[in-house]
Design a protein around this motif. Sequence first.
Motif, PDB file in Angstrom:
ATOM      1  N   VAL A  11     -51.988 -45.016 -26.103  1.00  0.00           N
ATOM      2  CA  VAL A  11     -52.645 -44.895 -24.800  1.00  0.00           C
ATOM      3  C   VAL A  11     -52.007 -43.769 -23.994  1.00  0.00           C
ATOM      4  CG1 VAL A  11     -53.044 -46.072 -22.597  1.00  0.00           C
ATOM      5  CG2 VAL A  11     -53.420 -47.288 -24.747  1.00  0.00           C
ATOM      6  N   ALA A  12     -50.681 -43.657 -24.046  1.00  0.00           N
ATOM      7  CA  ALA A  12     -49.989 -42.588 -23.333  1.00  0.00           C
ATOM      8  C   ALA A  12     -50.402 -41.222 -23.872  1.00  0.00           C
ATOM      9  CB  ALA A  12     -48.482 -42.774 -23.443  1.00  0.00           C
ATOM     10  N   ARG A  13     -50.555 -41.120 -25.178  1.00  0.00           N
ATOM     11  CA  ARG A  13     -50.976 -39.848 -25.774  1.00  0.00           C
ATOM     12  C   ARG A  13     -52.399 -39.515 -25.355  1.00  0.00           C
ATOM     13  NH1 ARG A  13     -53.885 -38.783 -30.057  1.00  0.00           N
ATOM     14  NH2 ARG A  13     -53.726 -40.860 -30.938  1.00  0.00           N
ATOM     15  N   LEU A  14     -53.294 -40.518 -25.344  1.00  0.00           N
ATOM     16  CA  LEU A  14     -54.674 -40.286 -24.926  1.00  0.00           C
ATOM     17  C   LEU A  14     -54.748 -39.882 -23.452  1.00  0.00           C
ATOM     18  CD1 LEU A  14     -56.461 -43.243 -26.730  1.00  0.00           C
ATOM     19  CD2 LEU A  14     -56.634 -40.817 -27.298  1.00  0.00           C
ATOM     20  N   ALA A  15     -53.838 -40.430 -22.635  1.00  0.00           N
ATOM     21  CA  ALA A  15     -53.808 -40.097 -21.208  1.00  0.00           C
ATOM     22  C   ALA A  15     -52.992 -38.847 -20.942  1.00  0.00           C
ATOM     23  CB  ALA A  15     -53.241 -41.271 -20.419  1.00  0.00           C
ATOM     24  N   ARG A  16     -52.444 -38.279 -22.004  1.00  0.00           N
ATOM     25  CA  ARG A  16     -51.608 -37.082 -21.906  1.00  0.00           C
ATOM     26  C   ARG A  16     -50.400 -37.317 -21.007  1.00  0.00           C
ATOM     27  NH1 ARG A  16     -54.724 -34.829 -25.251  1.00  0.00           N
ATOM     28  NH2 ARG A  16     -56.567 -33.604 -24.949  1.00  0.00           N
ATOM     29  N   ILE A  17     -49.748 -38.475 -21.220  1.00  0.00           N
ATOM     30  CA  ILE A  17     -48.536 -38.831 -20.489  1.00  0.00           C
ATOM     31  C   ILE A  17     -47.391 -38.878 -21.485  1.00  0.00           C
ATOM     32  CG2 ILE A  17     -47.395 -40.607 -19.104  1.00  0.00           C
ATOM     33  CD1 ILE A  17     -50.182 -41.535 -18.231  1.00  0.00           C
ATOM     34  N   ALA A  18     -46.320 -38.168 -21.180  1.00  0.00           N
ATOM     35  CA  ALA A  18     -45.148 -38.173 -22.057  1.00  0.00           C
ATOM     36  C   ALA A  18     -44.302 -39.404 -21.739  1.00  0.00           C
ATOM     37  CB  ALA A  18     -44.331 -36.906 -21.852  1.00  0.00           C
ATOM     38  N   VAL A  19     -44.053 -40.235 -22.742  1.00  0.00           N
ATOM     39  CA  VAL A  19     -43.205 -41.413 -22.562  1.00  0.00           C
ATOM     40  C   VAL A  19     -42.115 -41.411 -23.622  1.00  0.00           C
ATOM     41  CG1 VAL A  19     -44.948 -42.881 -21.465  1.00  0.00           C
ATOM     42  CG2 VAL A  19     -44.756 -42.870 -23.924  1.00  0.00           C
ATOM     43  N   THR A  20     -40.932 -41.841 -23.196  1.00  0.00           N
ATOM     44  CA  THR A  20     -39.831 -41.967 -24.142  1.00  0.00           C
ATOM     45  C   THR A  20     -39.916 -43.328 -24.813  1.00  0.00           C
ATOM     46  OG1 THR A  20     -38.367 -42.915 -22.485  1.00  0.00           O
ATOM     47  CG2 THR A  20     -38.374 -40.494 -22.697  1.00  0.00           C
ATOM     48  N   GLU A  21     -39.072 -43.529 -25.797  1.00  0.00           N
ATOM     49  CA  GLU A  21     -39.038 -44.810 -26.514  1.00  0.00           C
ATOM     50  C   GLU A  21     -38.674 -45.951 -25.554  1.00  0.00           C
ATOM     51  OE1 GLU A  21     -39.952 -46.601 -29.858  1.00  0.00           O
ATOM     52  OE2 GLU A  21     -39.970 -44.430 -29.855  1.00  0.00           O
TER      53      GLU A  21
END
Length: 95
Positions: A11-21
């Motif tokens: 979901v973060a990738r689809l929203a173009r949001i960078a998230v760490t582990e």
Amino acid sequence: MSVDIDTVKRVARLARIAVTEEEASQMTGKLNAILGFVEQLGEVDVEGVEPMTSVIPQSMRKRQDGVTDGNIADIIVANAPASEENFFLVPKVVE
């Protein structure tokens, strides 16, 4: 429904949001809590409850629905380079 880390990352990738582990694992817990609350709302019995527009009983003000020309056609075409009988004249583009 349960959300796992892979779903959060997708979901973060689809929203173009960078998230760490670490952020993804925190979001997993938060999203699962939100979805749990939404599932609780589905258990509420709303049979016979009328839809509301406000918490205070009130009637909606409605205007008469009628078709008009606005009575300003001459003002609308006043700035047009060419007009005839309150219609815009445009050059022919299709032969």
